[in-house]
Structure formats: structure tokens, C-alpha cells
Design a protein around this motif. Structure first.
Motif, short mmCIF file in Angstrom:
data_model
loop_
_atom_site.label_atom_id
_atom_site.label_comp_id
_atom_site.label_asym_id
_atom_site.label_seq_id
_atom_site.Cartn_x
_atom_site.Cartn_y
_atom_site.Cartn_z
N UNK A 1 -26.32 1.08 18.16
CA UNK A 1 -25.54 0.31 17.84
C UNK A 1 -25.99 -1.00 17.02
N UNK A 2 -25.50 -1.53 16.16
CA UNK A 2 -25.87 -2.92 15.88
C UNK A 2 -25.23 -3.89 16.43
N UNK A 3 -26.00 -5.00 16.88
CA UNK A 3 -25.39 -5.95 17.42
C UNK A 3 -25.93 -7.37 17.12
N UNK A 4 -25.23 -8.24 17.22
CA UNK A 4 -25.58 -9.83 17.09
C UNK A 4 -26.01 -10.71 18.47
N UNK A 5 -26.94 -11.31 18.19
CA UNK A 5 -27.23 -12.22 19.28
C UNK A 5 -27.06 -13.76 18.77
N UNK A 6 -25.95 -14.29 19.13
CA UNK A 6 -25.65 -15.58 18.61
C UNK A 6 -25.73 -16.80 19.83
N UNK A 7 -26.30 -17.99 19.47
CA UNK A 7 -26.25 -19.28 20.08
C UNK A 7 -26.08 -20.63 19.24
N UNK B 1 -28.41 -13.42 14.69
CA UNK B 1 -29.59 -12.61 14.48
C UNK B 1 -29.17 -11.12 14.68
N UNK B 2 -29.54 -10.07 14.34
CA UNK B 2 -29.35 -8.79 14.49
C UNK B 2 -30.45 -8.51 15.56
N UNK C 1 -21.95 -2.97 9.47
CA UNK C 1 -23.46 -2.78 9.38
C UNK C 1 -23.87 -3.62 8.31
N UNK C 2 -23.45 -3.60 7.19
CA UNK C 2 -23.83 -4.69 6.08
C UNK C 2 -24.15 -6.10 6.33
N UNK C 3 -22.93 -6.66 7.08
CA UNK C 3 -22.84 -7.95 7.57
C UNK C 3 -24.07 -8.10 8.36
N UNK C 4 -24.35 -7.04 9.31
CA UNK C 4 -25.23 -7.40 10.47
C UNK C 4 -26.74 -7.27 9.89
N UNK C 5 -26.89 -6.39 9.03
CA UNK C 5 -28.16 -6.39 8.46
C UNK C 5 -28.51 -7.64 7.61
N UNK C 6 -27.60 -8.15 6.98
CA UNK C 6 -27.70 -9.58 6.06
C UNK C 6 -28.12 -10.50 7.20
N UNK C 7 -27.61 -10.68 8.36
CA UNK C 7 -27.85 -11.65 9.12
C UNK C 7 -29.20 -11.47 9.75
N UNK C 8 -29.77 -10.00 9.90
CA UNK C 8 -31.22 -9.99 10.37
C UNK C 8 -31.95 -10.11 9.22
N UNK C 9 -31.81 -10.19 8.09
CA UNK C 9 -32.72 -10.23 7.05
C UNK C 9 -32.93 -11.74 6.39
N UNK D 1 -32.86 -15.96 7.23
CA UNK D 1 -33.10 -16.98 8.00
C UNK D 1 -31.98 -18.02 8.13
N UNK D 2 -31.53 -18.63 9.25
CA UNK D 2 -30.64 -19.64 9.53
C UNK D 2 -31.10 -20.88 9.51
N UNK D 3 -32.61 -20.97 9.48
CA UNK D 3 -33.38 -22.15 9.60
C UNK D 3 -33.24 -22.72 8.27
N UNK D 4 -32.63 -24.11 8.05
CA UNK D 4 -32.68 -24.63 6.68
C UNK D 4 -31.50 -24.26 5.90
N UNK D 5 -30.78 -23.15 6.21
CA UNK D 5 -29.82 -22.70 5.31
C UNK D 5 -28.56 -22.22 5.94
N UNK D 6 -27.29 -22.12 5.52
CA UNK D 6 -26.02 -22.02 6.28
C UNK D 6 -25.73 -20.45 6.05
N UNK D 7 -26.60 -19.60 6.52
CA UNK D 7 -26.03 -18.10 6.14
C UNK D 7 -24.92 -17.83 6.85
N UNK D 8 -24.49 -18.53 8.09
CA UNK D 8 -23.23 -18.10 8.68
C UNK D 8 -21.91 -18.27 7.88
N UNK D 9 -22.12 -19.40 6.70
CA UNK D 9 -20.96 -19.15 5.91
C UNK D 9 -21.00 -18.23 4.81
N UNK D 10 -22.14 -17.42 4.59
CA UNK D 10 -22.21 -16.35 3.72
C UNK D 10 -21.69 -15.07 4.20
N UNK D 11 -21.53 -14.80 5.41
CA UNK D 11 -20.97 -13.54 6.00
C UNK D 11 -19.78 -13.42 6.25
#
Length: 182
Positions: free
Chosen positions: A28-34, A43-44, A89-97, A99-109
Motif C-alpha cells: 500500500x502507498x502511505x504518506x509520512x507527514x510532519x 512524502x511517500x 495513488x496518483x496523489x501519493x506518487x506526486x508527493x513522493x516525486x 520536494x516540499x523544501x522551497x515549494x508549497x507542494x501541499x497546496x497542489x495535492x
């Protein structure tokens, strides 16, 4: 909508009865979030496990040393593992590919962030959430392993310092099952 309307707390025994643990950590795909509500990152996850560490129900996962999520785990000392059905699955792959450093990828998901009662960040769409308190971060050395497959994996993974893998151990502080998604 309240967190308690979305999720019910379960015990470590319930997770063993209600979920295939090897499927959770192996397939299963999972996210690690902090982080916190103002600054968090996901991240995935790939691989990891559950067990007893120092007589306490615990998890472990492997994170590359250059990941922004690892930096937030070290700062906050807490994190969540959030498991999803295949429809995300596509959302989790996006978060794995990305970076969140310097971007706000969390708003894109297209996932809806929510806070657990203890303030950790997870997602409304998760089928299972495991909240963790950081216990230890360690970095294995290839010579620490006795199987050639493990040594080969680490030797390949350690070609560049940014690729070093850290083993992150956390005490399970709460487990939440989605009232709707299973």
C-alpha cells in the motif's frame, strides 16, 4: 466536520485484526507527514514495519537523509503515517516525486489536511492513520548487515551522501481508522 466524525481511535490489537500489516508496509502507498498546521510536509513511504521497541508498540520507516519531511520530524519529534486506498495513488506518487523544501507542494495535492486531536497533520481521505512520537533516528552502515542483498542495497544507496538512508523509529501514540473508507 470534527476529526471524531471522520475517524475512530483503535488499538494496536485492532490494527492487527482489521488490516493486513504486510500489505500496509509492503504494497500500500502511505504518506509520512510532519510539521504543524502552518508548515507541514508529506512524502511517500515505501517499506517499514511495526513491532515492539523498548516494550512499546512502535513503527519504523526508512527516509533518505536529504528529505524535508525528515527535517520536520527532527524538529517536531512527531509524525503520522497515513494509509490510503488505491484511488489516491496518483496523489501519493506526486508527493513522493516533488520536494516540499522551497515549494508549497501541499497546496497542489488534492488531499484534505486535518489535525488529529494531538495536533499532528494527516488527511481526511486516509483509511488508517498512525500517530508517532520520535524515538530514534539512526543510519545503518553496510557492514552492519550480514546478507549480501542488504549490503548490496546499502552500498548502491550510499553512492551520494544525500542518498543515505535514515531509519526512523517512533512510538505509536494513537491509531485512527476512517469511519467511511476501509
Amino acid at each position: 466536520m470534527q476529526f471524531s466524525d471522520l475517524f475512530k481511535q483503535i488499538s494496536t490489537k485492532d490494527i492487527c485484526a482489521g488490516f493486513d500489516i504486510f500489505k500496509l508496509v509492503g504494497n500500500d502507498f502511505f504518506l509520512i507527514t510532519s510539521g504543524n498546521k502552518d508548515n507541514y510536509n508529506s512524502m511517500t513511504g515505501s517499506g517499514g514495519g511495526f513491532g515492539m521497541l523498548f516494550r512499546t508498540p512502535s513503527t519504523w520507516c526508512v527516509i533518505r537523509s536529504d528529505r524535508y519531511t525528515l527535517e520536520l520530524i527532527q524538529k517536531e519529534k512527531t509524525y503520522t503515517l497515513s494509509y490510503f486506498t488505491d484511488e489516491y495513488k496518483d496523489q501519493l506518487i506526486f508527493l513522493g516525486n516533488k520536494t516540499g523544501r522551497g515549494t508549497d507542494k501541499m497546496k497542489e495535492v488534492k488531499l484534505t489536511s486535518v489535525q488529529t486531536p494531538s495536533g499532528n497533520i494527516t488527511f481526511k481521505e486516509a483509511k488508517l492513520i498512525i500517530e508517532c512520537k520520535l524515538t530514534q533516528i539512526t543510519m545503518p552502515h553496510p557492514n552492519d548487515f550480514y546478507s549480501q542483498e542488504a549490503r548490496d542495497y546499502l552500498t548502491e544507496a550510499y553512492k551520494n551522501p544525500s542518498d543515505y538512508r535514515k531509519y526512523v523509529f517512533g512510538e505509536i501514540t494513537a491509531i485512527w481508522e476512517n469511519n467511511i473508507k476501509k
